[in-house]
Design an enzyme around this catalytic site. Structure first.
Site, PDB file in Angstrom:
ATOM      1  N   ASP A  36      -1.419  -6.860 -40.687  1.00  0.00           N
ATOM      2  CA  ASP A  36      -0.006  -6.752 -40.340  1.00  0.00           C
ATOM      3  C   ASP A  36       0.873  -6.616 -41.581  1.00  0.00           C
ATOM      4  OD1 ASP A  36      -0.940  -7.113 -37.859  1.00  0.00           O
ATOM      5  OD2 ASP A  36       0.133  -8.993 -37.439  1.00  0.00           O
ATOM      6  N   LYS A 119      -7.631   1.756 -10.975  1.00  0.00           N
ATOM      7  CA  LYS A 119      -6.271   1.997 -10.494  1.00  0.00           C
ATOM      8  C   LYS A 119      -5.402   0.939 -11.153  1.00  0.00           C
ATOM      9  CE  LYS A 119      -3.617   2.777  -6.278  1.00  0.00           C
ATOM     10  NZ  LYS A 119      -2.448   2.009  -6.654  1.00  0.00           N
ATOM     11  N   ARG A 140       8.773   7.411 -11.361  1.00  0.00           N
ATOM     12  CA  ARG A 140       8.304   8.106 -10.174  1.00  0.00           C
ATOM     13  C   ARG A 140       9.469   8.415  -9.240  1.00  0.00           C
ATOM     14  NH1 ARG A 140       6.730   7.100  -4.972  1.00  0.00           N
ATOM     15  NH2 ARG A 140       5.050   8.458  -4.260  1.00  0.00           N
ATOM     16  N   CYS A 407      15.921 -37.939 -13.938  1.00  0.00           N
ATOM     17  CA  CYS A 407      15.023 -37.198 -14.825  1.00  0.00           C
ATOM     18  C   CYS A 407      13.742 -38.010 -15.039  1.00  0.00           C
ATOM     19  CB  CYS A 407      15.727 -36.952 -16.155  1.00  0.00           C
ATOM     20  SG  CYS A 407      14.613 -36.352 -17.435  1.00  0.00           S
TER      21      CYS A 407
HETATM   22  S1  IVH Z   1      -4.187   9.388  -9.406  1.00  0.00           S
HETATM   23  C1  IVH Z   1      -1.453  12.254  -6.469  1.00  0.00           C
HETATM   24  N1  IVH Z   1      -5.133   7.562 -10.969  1.00  0.00           N
HETATM   25  O1  IVH Z   1      -1.408   4.694  -8.019  1.00  0.00           O
HETATM   26  C2  IVH Z   1      -1.698  10.851  -6.811  1.00  0.00           C
HETATM   27  N2  IVH Z   1      -3.160   7.033  -9.776  1.00  0.00           N
HETATM   28  O2  IVH Z   1      -1.021   4.915  -5.117  1.00  0.00           O
HETATM   29  C3  IVH Z   1      -2.782  10.786  -7.816  1.00  0.00           C
HETATM   30  N3  IVH Z   1      -2.295   4.795 -10.244  1.00  0.00           N
HETATM   31  O3  IVH Z   1       1.491   6.655  -8.073  1.00  0.00           O
HETATM   32  C4  IVH Z   1      -2.859   9.442  -8.332  1.00  0.00           C
HETATM   33  N4  IVH Z   1      -3.849   4.224 -11.684  1.00  0.00           N
HETATM   34  O4  IVH Z   1       1.048   5.110 -10.050  1.00  0.00           O
HETATM   35  C5  IVH Z   1      -4.157   7.860 -10.109  1.00  0.00           C
HETATM   36  N5  IVH Z   1      -6.140   6.060 -12.402  1.00  0.00           N
HETATM   37  C6  IVH Z   1      -5.155   6.370 -11.565  1.00  0.00           C
HETATM   38  C7  IVH Z   1      -4.123   5.469 -11.259  1.00  0.00           C
HETATM   39  C8  IVH Z   1      -3.141   5.840 -10.352  1.00  0.00           C
HETATM   40  C9  IVH Z   1      -2.751   3.838 -11.052  1.00  0.00           C
HETATM   41  C10 IVH Z   1      -1.111   4.659  -9.393  1.00  0.00           C
HETATM   42  C11 IVH Z   1      -0.123   5.743  -9.603  1.00  0.00           C
HETATM   43  C12 IVH Z   1       0.128   6.364  -8.274  1.00  0.00           C
HETATM   44  C13 IVH Z   1      -0.331   5.298  -7.346  1.00  0.00           C
HETATM   45  C14 IVH Z   1      -0.774   5.912  -6.041  1.00  0.00           C
END
Ligand code: IVH
Length: 672
Positions: A36, A119, A140, A407
């Protein structure tokens, strides 16, 4: 850049490359190669260089990641293609059905492969690169249009400002906060009297939509790219495009696995589920995508979902256990917090023995009692929550929980204000409040006093050796050595750390005071306004309002809080003691040049401008000009961007202040 000496320009370019590389290693690879201190050295050199040559402070410079000035509400932008949702499933049967549907939707000879990846549970964004530069970012929103948050995204250090790919590239990513980072923010928030974030997703989403990028810059946000929407010519498949993004220095999850059949898909999902607890960020499932872009194209989308992807959700992790006790703690602000102490139970990879009950209102709502069988959940939350009580498992002997009326630490009757759900100990001398405030004062982001841990503070407060933060500076090594487990060397270390903290800048002192509503950024602004502790103490009570309202972003609540803090006699006494002890050195506002085309002139900059406002301020100062936060009668020019507020324009008209646009300003600063 005509006016910059070539060696300065060369060194600047070098520093940019080096710092970007280190940012990439640190924020994307989690594998730094310098410590750092060395990094800070490079960064400081860059700051100095740009201070001497403001033209070098280009939007792509890492220094610009501290965030531009606050802005007006977000503009809406249309996404390159709609940001659809994902079809969900919680079971393997439906997943098999998805694979079958994919096969049926493609030509008979096609052999679709599937990419399985996590996800991420964050906030999704779209990022646009043009000619290798990040030019726009958005949330979004409703899927078709989102809020334009480019300046906020520029503060995210894992997201490169430039890339070595000049073809148009539009990406989708998730902005996340690491669990360990959220823990830290929440400690800081509760110490500043703010409500902790319930989970990293809320924290990320909330941070991205804040109007003050300087505050956003303080949030440890990270971006993880999961899709290329424009520029698929990078590669023929999704998995290869992710690999290509990595080569470009873009952050991806690095966890994709390409599968040939449904059995492999199941095993890849099981793998992610198993590793879930080891990830630094929260995930709520796995996404299964058809890997080949050509196949994705053929399959297309319904109005809501693409037909080539599906989410396999894991669901929140829950466990059942008994409440052994409900303990009430007292924080720095005097707030009483009930905590359930639990029969230890395994949950999402950790043993849980405590769960927050937040406040009296929540305990009352849940009606949690000692002896109850409860269900606890960790669905993104850091601290497990009690989500429900199994009242059918009661013996009938469980006593209802009542918030104490005094307290638990000092026995002072507690106060519960009408609008607050929080119950507070109003005694400023309550040992719990004193301990908490001294600990807060000593923390890294405040006075940064090493070797002064919570246990030591507790001993010192309990023995009456510390009654407030000023007492720290009267401690000596002989006294300290009398404490448990305190040798000569450690006592000297503690004293040395305390004494060296007197050289901290005034803004850190203000942060350390823990004024309600005043976090690090506001503390810095307040410190810059006053300059020093001496100057702050000289503010007359009738001037306080005017001084505080001149600080940009200070709303009525903040002003009221600072004002009542400063007017409280006990606080004035403390500040006076600190001044006598010569604690803190002045916080200097950015340097103004003595000569230059703008010398003797003052500028108020307003509206949405093409470049970060801080940069414009720096250029004005470098040309000798002064900055006013408001249009005053001695303001020479009002520099206007787009969407200028009517009140500023009216004031300028009334006071005869001349208007300049950004281009005219640039001319003026060049001496034109
Ligand atoms: S692909 C057309 N890949 O999940 C939609 N989505 O429920 C294709 N998300 O709005 C989505 N990780 O914010 C995709 N590896 C991933 C993801 C992911 C998180 C979220 C994303 C999306 C939502 C859909």
């Amino acid at each position: 850049m005509p006016d910059v000496p070539p060696d300065a320009a060369r060194r600047h370019a070098q520093l940019l490359t080096e710092i970007r590389e280190h940012d990439y290693r640190y924020y994307v690879l989690d594998d730094p190669v310098i410590d750092d201190g060395a990094y800070d050295g490079l960064y400081r050199e860059l700051v100095e260089l740009e201070r001497g040559h403001p033209e070098l402070a280009i939007p792509e410079s890492p220094t610009q990641r501290v965030g531009a000035e606050p802005r007006s509400p977000f503009k809406m932008v249309k996404h390159a293609a709609p940001m659809l949702s994902l079809d969900n499933t919680y079971n393997q049967g439906e997943l098999q059905e998805f694979v079958r549907r994919v096969q049926a939707g493609l030509p008979a000879q096609a052999k679709p492969r599937f990419c399985v990846e996590p996800k991420l549970d964050g906030s999704s964004i779209e990022v646009v690169y043009r000619e290798g530069r990040m030019v726009e970012g958005s949330t979004r929103g409703d899927g078709v249009t989102g809020e334009e948050i480019t300046v906020n995204l520029r503060t995210i250090r894992s997201l490169p400002a430039t890339i070595a790919e000049h073809r148009p590239l539009t990406l989708r990513a998730e902005v996340v906060i690491y669990r360990r980072d959220l823990e830290r923010i929440n400690v800081e928030r509760s110490e500043a009297g703010a409500a902790p974030f319930a989970n990293p997703r809320n924290a990320a989403a909330g941070s991205l939509r804040m109007l003050d990028p300087r505050v956003v810059a303080k949030r440890p946000l990270r971006a993880v790219v999961w899709q290329v929407v424009e520029g698929p010519e990078l590669a023929p498949t999704h998995s290869e495009s992710l690999a290509r993004l990595r080569e470009l220095g873009l952050p991806t999850h690095r966890l994709e696995r390409v599968c040939d059949d449904v059995a492999e898909v199941f095993s890849a999902i099981a793998d992610i589920q198993e590793k879930r607890k080891d990830f630094a960020y929260e995930i709520d499932g796995a996404v299964v995508k058809v890997d080949n872009f050509a196949h994705q194209e053929i399959l297309g989308a319904t109005a809501k979902f693409p037909r080539w992807a599906i989410a396999y959700k894991f669901g929140a992790e829950r466990a059942a256990t008994r409440v052994l006790d409900i303990v009430v703690g007292v924080g720095r602000t005097g707030a009483l917090t009930p905590v359930a102490s639990l029969d230890p139970v395994e949950l999402a990879g950790t043993t849980v023995s405590r769960a927050s009950l937040h406040n009296a209102a929540i305990v009352e709502h849940l009606d949690v009692r000692v002896g109850d069988l409860v269900s606890i959940e960790k669905a993104g939350e850091i601290i497990p929550q009690v989500v429900s009580v199994d009242t059918s498992a009661r013996s009938g002997k469980e006593p209802s929980f009542v918030m104490p009326v005094t307290c638990p630490v000092c026995r002072t009757p507690v106060e519960r204000s009408a609008e607050e759900v929080v119950v507070r100990c109003p005694n400023p001398l309550c040992p719990a409040v004193v301990r908490g405030s001294i600990f807060h004062f000593s923390r890294r982001f405040a006075m940064d006093i090493d070797h002064l841990g919570e246990a030591l503070i507790e001993q010192l407060v309990d023995r009456g050796m510390l009654r407030d933060v000023a007492d720290l500076y009267d401690l000596n090594a002989e006294e300290l050595q009398k404490l448990d487990r305190m040798g000569t060397k450690s006592a000297q270390n503690v004293i040395a750390s305390i004494q060296s903290s007197r050289a901290r800048t005034f803004d850190r002192l203000v942060t350390g005071l823990g004024i309600p509503q005043i976090g690090q950024v506001a503390a810095r602004q307040l410190a810059e306004r006053a300059g020093s502790l001496e100057a702050l103490l000289e503010w007359k009570s009738e001037d306080i309002d005017e001084e505080l309202s001149a600080i940009s972003g200070f709303g009525p609540k903040m002003i009221e809080s600072v004002k009542s803090f400063l007017l409280e006699p006990a606080h004035r006494e403390l500040l006076t003691k600190l001044r006598e002890l010569r604690v803190s050195v002045p916080t200097r506002a950015p340097h103004t040049a003595e000569h230059g085309p703008a010398a003797g002139k003052s500028f108020c900059v307003t509206g949405v401008l093409a470049r970060p406002r801080e940069q414009i301020h720096a250029e004005i100062r470098a040309a000798g000009g002064q900055i006013h936060d408001k249009v005053r009668k001695d303001t020479t020019y009002l520099v206007t961007g787009e969407k200028v507020g009517k009140s500023k324009l009216d004031a300028a008209k009334k006071l005869g202040v001349r208007l300049l646009d950004e281009a005219e300003l640039a001319k003026l600063l060049q001496g034109g």
